[in-house]
Motif scaffolding. Sequence first.
Motif, PDB file in Angstrom:
ATOM      1  N   MET A 108       6.612  13.023  16.932  1.00 29.86           N
ATOM      2  CA  MET A 108       6.055  12.624  15.646  1.00 29.86           C
ATOM      3  C   MET A 108       6.890  11.439  15.181  1.00 29.86           C
ATOM      4  O   MET A 108       8.111  11.538  15.078  1.00 29.86           O
ATOM      5  CB  MET A 108       6.146  13.778  14.643  1.00 29.86           C
ATOM      6  N   ALA A 109       6.250  10.311  14.933  1.00 36.38           N
ATOM      7  CA  ALA A 109       6.977   9.079  14.662  1.00 36.38           C
ATOM      8  C   ALA A 109       6.603   8.501  13.304  1.00 36.38           C
ATOM      9  O   ALA A 109       5.500   8.705  12.793  1.00 36.38           O
ATOM     10  CB  ALA A 109       6.704   8.052  15.761  1.00 36.38           C
ATOM     11  N   PHE A 110       7.539   7.754  12.738  1.00 38.15           N
ATOM     12  CA  PHE A 110       7.341   7.119  11.434  1.00 38.15           C
ATOM     13  C   PHE A 110       8.337   5.983  11.296  1.00 38.15           C
ATOM     14  O   PHE A 110       9.298   5.871  12.075  1.00 38.15           O
ATOM     15  CB  PHE A 110       7.526   8.140  10.307  1.00 38.15           C
ATOM     16  N   HIS A 111       8.118   5.117  10.308  1.00 41.47           N
ATOM     17  CA  HIS A 111       9.036   4.012  10.069  1.00 41.47           C
ATOM     18  C   HIS A 111      10.332   4.540   9.470  1.00 41.47           C
ATOM     19  O   HIS A 111      10.323   5.298   8.500  1.00 41.47           O
ATOM     20  CB  HIS A 111       8.413   2.982   9.120  1.00 41.47           C
ATOM     21  N   ALA A 112      11.456   4.128  10.056  1.00 41.01           N
ATOM     22  CA  ALA A 112      12.753   4.607   9.581  1.00 41.01           C
ATOM     23  C   ALA A 112      13.044   4.144   8.158  1.00 41.01           C
ATOM     24  O   ALA A 112      13.752   4.818   7.409  1.00 41.01           O
ATOM     25  CB  ALA A 112      13.855   4.124  10.526  1.00 41.01           C
TER      26      ALA A 112
ATOM     27  N   ILE B 219      -2.998   9.450   9.492  1.00 40.70           N
ATOM     28  CA  ILE B 219      -2.311   9.916  10.693  1.00 40.70           C
ATOM     29  C   ILE B 219      -2.959   9.300  11.923  1.00 40.70           C
ATOM     30  O   ILE B 219      -4.181   9.269  12.050  1.00 40.70           O
ATOM     31  CB  ILE B 219      -2.371  11.454  10.802  1.00 40.70           C
ATOM     32  N   GLY B 220      -2.141   8.802  12.825  1.00 45.06           N
ATOM     33  CA  GLY B 220      -2.617   8.316  14.112  1.00 45.06           C
ATOM     34  C   GLY B 220      -2.131   9.244  15.209  1.00 45.06           C
ATOM     35  O   GLY B 220      -0.999   9.732  15.167  1.00 45.06           O
ATOM     36  N   ALA B 221      -2.966   9.527  16.189  1.00 45.79           N
ATOM     37  CA  ALA B 221      -2.572  10.420  17.278  1.00 45.79           C
ATOM     38  C   ALA B 221      -3.171   9.930  18.585  1.00 45.79           C
ATOM     39  O   ALA B 221      -4.293   9.421  18.601  1.00 45.79           O
ATOM     40  CB  ALA B 221      -3.032  11.848  17.001  1.00 45.79           C
ATOM     41  N   ASP B 222      -2.401  10.069  19.661  1.00 42.87           N
ATOM     42  CA  ASP B 222      -2.991   9.735  20.955  1.00 42.87           C
ATOM     43  C   ASP B 222      -4.039  10.780  21.309  1.00 42.87           C
ATOM     44  O   ASP B 222      -4.134  11.841  20.678  1.00 42.87           O
ATOM     45  CB  ASP B 222      -1.918   9.580  22.044  1.00 42.87           C
ATOM     46  N   SER B 223      -4.836  10.487  22.317  1.00 43.69           N
ATOM     47  CA  SER B 223      -5.994  11.336  22.603  1.00 43.69           C
ATOM     48  C   SER B 223      -5.595  12.728  23.063  1.00 43.69           C
ATOM     49  O   SER B 223      -6.372  13.673  22.918  1.00 43.69           O
ATOM     50  CB  SER B 223      -6.889  10.667  23.653  1.00 43.69           C
ATOM     51  N   LEU B 224      -4.386  12.890  23.590  1.00 43.31           N
ATOM     52  CA  LEU B 224      -3.940  14.212  24.018  1.00 43.31           C
ATOM     53  C   LEU B 224      -3.557  15.085  22.835  1.00 43.31           C
ATOM     54  O   LEU B 224      -4.106  16.168  22.637  1.00 43.31           O
ATOM     55  CB  LEU B 224      -2.757  14.080  24.983  1.00 43.31           C
TER      56      LEU B 224
ATOM     57  N   GLU C 284      -0.262   0.767   9.517  1.00 47.87           N
ATOM     58  CA  GLU C 284      -1.646   1.162   9.284  1.00 47.87           C
ATOM     59  C   GLU C 284      -1.828   2.671   9.256  1.00 47.87           C
ATOM     60  O   GLU C 284      -2.905   3.155   8.889  1.00 47.87           O
ATOM     61  CB  GLU C 284      -2.547   0.535  10.353  1.00 47.87           C
ATOM     62  N   VAL C 285      -0.809   3.408   9.665  1.00 46.31           N
ATOM     63  CA  VAL C 285      -0.810   4.864   9.548  1.00 46.31           C
ATOM     64  C   VAL C 285       0.548   5.300   8.999  1.00 46.31           C
ATOM     65  O   VAL C 285       1.552   4.604   9.159  1.00 46.31           O
ATOM     66  CB  VAL C 285      -1.076   5.575  10.903  1.00 46.31           C
ATOM     67  N   ASP C 286       0.569   6.465   8.337  1.00 41.57           N
ATOM     68  CA  ASP C 286       1.811   6.992   7.780  1.00 41.57           C
ATOM     69  C   ASP C 286       2.649   7.713   8.830  1.00 41.57           C
ATOM     70  O   ASP C 286       3.877   7.660   8.806  1.00 41.57           O
ATOM     71  CB  ASP C 286       1.497   7.968   6.640  1.00 41.57           C
ATOM     72  N   LEU C 287       1.969   8.402   9.725  1.00 41.38           N
ATOM     73  CA  LEU C 287       2.627   9.156  10.789  1.00 41.38           C
ATOM     74  C   LEU C 287       1.872   8.938  12.093  1.00 41.38           C
ATOM     75  O   LEU C 287       0.653   8.739  12.078  1.00 41.38           O
ATOM     76  CB  LEU C 287       2.645  10.658  10.476  1.00 41.38           C
ATOM     77  N   ALA C 288       2.589   8.986  13.196  1.00 41.49           N
ATOM     78  CA  ALA C 288       1.949   8.850  14.504  1.00 41.49           C
ATOM     79  C   ALA C 288       2.433   9.975  15.415  1.00 41.49           C
ATOM     80  O   ALA C 288       3.612  10.351  15.385  1.00 41.49           O
ATOM     81  CB  ALA C 288       2.268   7.498  15.131  1.00 41.49           C
TER      82      ALA C 288
ATOM     83  N   ALA D 122       0.834  -1.206   0.000  1.00 42.23           N
ATOM     84  CA  ALA D 122       0.000   0.000   0.000  1.00 42.23           C
ATOM     85  C   ALA D 122       0.866   1.253   0.000  1.00 42.23           C
ATOM     86  O   ALA D 122       0.563   2.240  -0.667  1.00 42.23           O
ATOM     87  CB  ALA D 122      -0.925  -0.016   1.222  1.00 42.23           C
ATOM     88  N   GLU D 123       1.972   1.219   0.759  1.00 42.31           N
ATOM     89  CA  GLU D 123       2.885   2.359   0.787  1.00 42.31           C
ATOM     90  C   GLU D 123       3.513   2.595  -0.577  1.00 42.31           C
ATOM     91  O   GLU D 123       3.697   3.742  -1.004  1.00 42.31           O
ATOM     92  CB  GLU D 123       3.987   2.124   1.822  1.00 42.31           C
TER      93      GLU D 123
END
Length: 309
Positions: free
Chosen positions: A279-283, A102-107, A147-151, A83-84
């Motif tokens: 902000m995190a992503f796959h290296a 984009i995935g984000a924690d609730s804060l 499952e997300v591009d950025l977290a 998919a990527e």
Amino acid sequence: MTEGESSLNLLKLQILVYIEKYKKVTDVAKELDMKQPTVTFHMKSLEEEMGIALFESKRGRILLTDAGKALYPYAVKMTGLAAEARKAVQDYADLGKGILHIGADSLIGTIHLPRLVNRFCRQFPGIQIELTVQPSRTVQELLYNHEVDLAFYYSQDVAAAGIKEDLLLEDELVVIFAPEHPFSSLKSLSDQLVAQHFFIQHAEGSFMRDFTRSYAIESGIHLWERMIINSPESVKHTVEDGEFISFFPLSGIRSELASGSLQYLAAPGSAGKSVKAYMAFHADQPYSPLREQFKQFAKQHINDQDMKP
């Protein structure tokens, strides 16, 4: 292997991933816009290719066998990478269009990202953002499983293998309370004072819950958890009503401080320290112009004056 066979194998692996998620062939068929017999055919075909049973039926549900569970993480990675790859090519075709997951924690998903996403979409009207807001650990799992591009999340842990984290901001955790709460007449707090008042705990799997539990253990106290709420906004509204206290990032109560509906004091002892948002992503992710565009945008605007408390 022909092009058709390669594509078919990815489809079979995607079916295995969805079987683990939905546990029903009918739901998988609906997700893939296929007929149920077609899904069943590909399931059997995959088992024939692997030479072992991958699926089993139990009480009306389709579950993965031990062999299927062993294959599952590889299926997630392979379908995610496919998919990527498609997305990266589409990004190059037209940088003015595309979808960013984009995935984000609730804060962060409540405090910062709504403004960031709104600004980004105004500047790049052809881009569609799919924002998923979940507890911190769930967001990290979504990123790890492609499952997300950025977290985006608060964290004090070391990043998982293969995950790169860029520091976005440093925040301060504080104790929040209503103006009429007894804490409003104090200048500082002790661990024992915090333990004596009704406390709102945050959701299971969230950074705030992990933090407060660690704080209580380190301080040798028992928090008076009268309520557990999975929404940061609801935590603030409940605290505003007068009786409860809670921990919260200082950046998340900007408007309440301005209106006078909330007050705060520094968290006592070991809790009174800064925390970091990432902000995190796959290296090893393939280069994506759209993802890089949003990363740079986030770094540039997260510390704008009107984004700060």
